[in-house]
Structures are given as structure tokens and as C-alpha cells.
Design an enzyme around this catalytic site. Structure first.
Site, PDB file in Angstrom:
ATOM      1  N   THR A  27     -32.367  75.422 -37.973  1.00 15.73           N
ATOM      2  CA  THR A  27     -31.287  75.952 -38.811  1.00 15.73           C
ATOM      3  C   THR A  27     -30.590  74.843 -39.590  1.00 15.73           C
ATOM      4  OG1 THR A  27     -29.907  75.793 -36.852  1.00 15.73           O
ATOM      5  CG2 THR A  27     -30.747  77.984 -37.395  1.00 15.73           C
ATOM      6  N   GLU A  35     -32.152  76.366 -33.651  1.00 15.63           N
ATOM      7  CA  GLU A  35     -33.306  75.511 -33.942  1.00 15.63           C
ATOM      8  C   GLU A  35     -33.862  75.811 -35.343  1.00 15.63           C
ATOM      9  OE1 GLU A  35     -33.676  72.656 -32.321  1.00 15.63           O
ATOM     10  OE2 GLU A  35     -34.010  73.779 -30.467  1.00 15.63           O
ATOM     11  N   SER A  59     -34.747  63.360 -29.370  1.00 16.32           N
ATOM     12  CA  SER A  59     -34.037  62.533 -30.353  1.00 16.32           C
ATOM     13  C   SER A  59     -33.959  61.053 -30.022  1.00 16.32           C
ATOM     14  CB  SER A  59     -32.618  63.071 -30.600  1.00 16.32           C
ATOM     15  OG  SER A  59     -32.684  64.321 -31.201  1.00 16.32           O
ATOM     16  N   ALA A 105     -40.617  63.323 -27.235  1.00 17.56           N
ATOM     17  CA  ALA A 105     -40.373  64.416 -26.296  1.00 17.56           C
ATOM     18  C   ALA A 105     -39.404  65.448 -26.867  1.00 17.56           C
ATOM     19  CB  ALA A 105     -39.836  63.866 -24.978  1.00 17.56           C
ATOM     20  N   TYR A 121     -43.700  70.402 -39.862  1.00 10.65           N
ATOM     21  CA  TYR A 121     -42.233  70.489 -39.983  1.00 10.65           C
ATOM     22  C   TYR A 121     -41.850  70.639 -41.462  1.00 10.65           C
ATOM     23  CZ  TYR A 121     -37.306  69.153 -39.333  1.00 10.65           C
ATOM     24  OH  TYR A 121     -35.934  69.127 -39.316  1.00 10.65           O
ATOM     25  N   GLU A 131     -33.651  58.049 -41.914  1.00 14.04           N
ATOM     26  CA  GLU A 131     -34.817  58.760 -41.372  1.00 14.04           C
ATOM     27  C   GLU A 131     -35.592  59.490 -42.480  1.00 14.04           C
ATOM     28  OE1 GLU A 131     -34.739  59.967 -37.564  1.00 14.04           O
ATOM     29  OE2 GLU A 131     -36.596  61.107 -37.730  1.00 14.04           O
ATOM     30  N   ASP A 156     -29.645  65.890 -35.133  1.00 13.98           N
ATOM     31  CA  ASP A 156     -29.853  64.906 -34.066  1.00 13.98           C
ATOM     32  C   ASP A 156     -28.898  63.726 -34.191  1.00 13.98           C
ATOM     33  OD1 ASP A 156     -31.889  66.635 -33.588  1.00 13.98           O
ATOM     34  OD2 ASP A 156     -33.476  65.322 -34.321  1.00 13.98           O
TER      35      ASP A 156
HETATM   36  C1  GLA Z   1     -35.884  68.023 -35.251  1.00 17.53           C
HETATM   37  C2  GLA Z   1     -35.087  67.549 -36.449  1.00 17.53           C
HETATM   38  C3  GLA Z   1     -33.748  68.275 -36.529  1.00 17.53           C
HETATM   39  C4  GLA Z   1     -33.931  69.789 -36.441  1.00 17.53           C
HETATM   40  C5  GLA Z   1     -34.842  70.149 -35.273  1.00 17.53           C
HETATM   41  C6  GLA Z   1     -35.145  71.612 -35.238  1.00 17.53           C
HETATM   42  O1  GLA Z   1     -35.237  67.659 -34.065  1.00 17.53           O
HETATM   43  O2  GLA Z   1     -34.852  66.163 -36.371  1.00 17.53           O
HETATM   44  O3  GLA Z   1     -33.088  67.921 -37.722  1.00 17.53           O
HETATM   45  O4  GLA Z   1     -34.418  70.306 -37.640  1.00 17.53           O
HETATM   46  O5  GLA Z   1     -36.050  69.430 -35.297  1.00 17.53           O
HETATM   47  O6  GLA Z   1     -33.999  72.349 -34.952  1.00 17.53           O
END
Ligand code: GLA
Length: 384
Positions: free
Chosen positions: A35, A33, A126, A123, A224, A160, A172
């Protein structure tokens, strides 16, 4: 909605049969996560929840969009004049993909699109990537663009990042485009090389539960982006292209070099240890020791909570309650700040665990969570 229903809804809406119907799933991330924007490792698998799109080409530049999940009628745009939006709505995702395809020089001259999705929104599962990938796959097929899956994922990420304005990584979209049923996807986000790892929990008497805390998250919000900027600062201070380039064996030395940059030090420690956790999970799964991944997942949660600081009380409660009630491992999944947790459990303990989680949320006066089983499912594909 099933493929036939989506096809029929399209026909009713636009007065003609669609040229085809495609689907693209949401995902959960098993481990790895925060990463992906550090060029590191991730390990998602596809959910049975998916976005389904019925699509036909147009030659007049018009892009018509409709969703059965949103109030309101058909939205009509001109594919020639699409430009990154400051106002984000559900149409930004499909429109962003058309924009990204055209910007990359692909001759997409319009489309009629009807969408329907079963991926819960906000949630951490994705839902946005599913919308993007289903449109990219449909238009790629119809316009015979010959784009490999990884490239579709890159175009969707660009939609995105630039069109929608959320600075996310590549996990994702790649998960939605490339996952295979019964497998988790071991992905190196630097070069998108990938390995399908067999992940049939039921055969081993195990289950993976998703706990959707119902706390909505958003990645275009500041937190983020702040984590991402902090990681980039760490890489710059350490003189590497990305944090992925710090080997686990050199972590202590790297942390020492960061001196009084306490915030950056925590971010670096999470990313470097998390990459190593992905490698450990892959090794355990490949050696058939599935139960042993539980503690590694739980370690990942502690790191996201304490070092990366992207958890929230609801996610922590879901994890702590699961572990206290006998789960093999548990962690938040996805970007955090809400969204979902995953829980690895013996099949026999599913009901006890679900009850314990629901009761703990009620006692804490949190909104009731939605608990469901995640079965590794197929990636994006043409249905009709
Ligand atoms: C979201 C982002 C991904 C990733 C995750 C964390 O889902 O869309 O690209 O960075 O957070 O692992």
C-alpha cells in the site's frame, strides 16, 4: 554485536575512538502490504534486531566503510564522486545515504564507518532500511543537519530507489526511523502523518511469531516493480493520483470501470481492501479487541496470495499450518516472493505452533524455517 563491541571494533580498525555509536532496527509489518507506493496506510513495528554503526566525521571527502558481517576489509570511496551504481553490494546502502544527503545539499564531507547488523538479510525484515537509517541518523547528528525523522526516512528511500535501484516505498525506512518500543506505527504514507498505537501483546497473553522461510527475496528484481507499475496503471485508468484515493465504498464501481483489465483489477482490489484492513486493525486495537485482529491478518494474506500474487508455497504453508494448529491469524509480511510470515497466537500455543510449522516444512522438504518471537522494539537511536 553490542554497542561497546562495535565501538571497540571501530577503534581497532581505524586507530581512534568513533565520535558515536547509533542503531536502527529492522521491522515487521503487521498489516498494510503493498500500500505504501499507493499513498496508502501501513502499520509496521520495530524488531529487536538492528544495524549498529560506529561513525566519525572526516573533512577530506573520503568515505571508509567496513562491516563485521561481510568478508573483506575496509572499502574506501570518495564522497565527491559517488553515483548511482549498477553493481549492488552491501556498501551501496551506506554510500547511497551519503550520496542522497549530499545531493540534497547537506555538507557531508566524508566519514569512517564500521557496521554490524543482526537483521537477517533477504528475509523481508528490512535489513536494507536498517543499514540506511543508521547511517542517516549518525551523519545527521554528527553534521548537525537538524533533519526530522520523517525526512531522514525520505532521504534513505531516495538512496534505495535511485542509488541502489530498488523501487520500494517509504514504509521500511519510516518504520526504522520512527517506531517506538511497545507500539505499532500507524502511518499514512501520503503525508507521513503517524500515530503510535500501543501494542503490548504479552500483557494480553498473546505473542506474534515471525517465520523466516529462508526463501530469499529481492526487490530490485522485476516482480515488485511490475506490481507497482500495475497499480500506477490502475490509478491512471481510474483517474486518481494514487489507488489510495479510491474509497472502499466505491470499490465495486471502480472494479466495474476497469472492464477486461483483469490483472489491474486484482491489484486494485488488493490495495483498496488492504487500506481498509489497516483501518480495521487500528480500530480494533484502539478498542482493546486485540484478538479480533487475527482474522483480518489472515484476510490480508489471502488477498496477497490470490489477488496481488506475491506469496510463495513456503509462506502459504507457514500460514495454513499455523491456522490449522490454532493460530488467531497469520499472513506473509513485507514485499513477498519469499521472506517471512507473521503468526498471532495465544502465548500458551507458541510451542505447539512452532513445532507444527517446523514439521510441515520438513514434510514438504522445504529448508527449515527460523521461528522467533517479535517484540515491538525501539526505533533508531544514538547508543553512545
Ligand atoms: C517492501 C518495500 C516496502 C513495501 C513492502 C510491501 O518491504 O520495501 O516499501 O512496499 O515491500 O508492503
Amino acid at each position: 554485536m553490542g554497542a561497546q563491541q562495535v565501538r571497540e571494533a571501530f577503534a581497532e580498525l581505524y586507530g581512534a575512538e568513533p565520535e558515536g555509536v547509533w542503531s536502527a532496527p529492522g521491522r515487521v509489518n503487521l498489516i498494510g502490504e503493498h500500500t505504501d507506493y499507493n499513498d496508502g496506510f501501513v502499520m509496521p513495528f520495530a524488531l529487536p534486531h538492528m544495524a549498529t554503526a560506529a561513525v566519525s566525521r572526516r573533512t577530506d571527502g573520503v568515505l571508509r566503510l567496513h562491516s563485521s558481517d561481510v568478508e573483506g576489509g575496509v572499502v574506501e570511496l570518495s564522497s565527491d564522486t559517488l553515483a548511482p551504481e549498477s553493481d549492488r553490494t552491501w556498501t551501496s546502502y551506506p554510500a547511497g545515504v551519503v550520496w542522497a544527503l549530499r545531493e540534497a545539499g547537506h555538507p557531508v564531507t566524508g566519514a569512517d564507518i564500521h557496521l554490524s547488523s543482526t537483521v537477517p538479510t533477504g528475509a523481508g525484515l528490512s535489513s536494507s532500511a536498517a543499514l540506511e537509517v543508521v547511517i542517516a541518523l549518525a551523519l545527521g547528528d554528527l553534521y548537525e543537519l537538524g533533519l526530522p525523522r520523517w525526512q531522514l526516512a525520505r532521504l534513505c528511500q531516495r538512496a534505495e530507489n535511485v542509488y541502489v535501484g530498488a523501487p520500494t516505498g517509504i514504509m521500511d525506512q519510516t518504520a526504522s526511523a520512527c517506531c517506538e518500543q511497545g507500539h505499532a506505527l500507524f502511518l499514512d504514507t501520503r503525508d507521513l502523518s503517524q500515530r503510535q498505537i500501543p501494542f503490548d501483546l504479552a500483557a494480553e497473553g498473546l505473542r506474534l511469531l515471525v517465520v523466516d522461510t529462508q526463501v530469499k527475496h529481492a526487490h530490485s528484481g522485476g516482480e515488485y516493480g511490475k506490481r507497482r507499475a500495475g497499480c500506477e496503471k490502475g490509478a491512471a485508468l481510474l483517474g486518481v493520483d494514487a489507488l489510495r484515493d479510491i474509497p472502499y465504498a466505491d470499490l465495486d464501481a471502480a472494479l466495474a470501470r476497469l472492464g477486461d483489465e483483469d490483472e489491474v483489477r486484482r491489484l486494485v482490489r488488493h490495495v483498496v481492501t488492504e487500506d481498509q484492513r489497516v483501518e480495521r486493525v487500528v480500530a480494533l486495537l484502539e478498542s482493546g479487541d486485540t484478538r479480533a485482529i487475527g482474522p483480518v491478518l489472515t484476510e490480508g494474506h489471502a488477498s496477497l496470495r490470490d489477488d496481488f500474487r506475491v506469496s510463495c508455497p513456503e509462506l502459504d504453508l507457514a500460514v495454513d499450518t499455523s491456522l490449522a494448529a490454532g493460530a488467531l491469524g497469520a499472513r506473509m509480511t513485507g514485499g513477498g516472493f519469499g521472506g517471512s510470515a507473521i503468526v498471532l497466537t495465544e502465548t500458551a500455543d507458541v510451542d505447539t505452533l512452532t513445532k507444527a510449522i517446523e514439521e510441515s516444512f520438513a514434510t514438504a522438504a522445504f529448508t527449515a524455517p527460523r521461528v522467533f518471537e517479535a517484540v515491538p522494539s525501539a526505533g533508531a537511536r544514538r547508543l553512545i
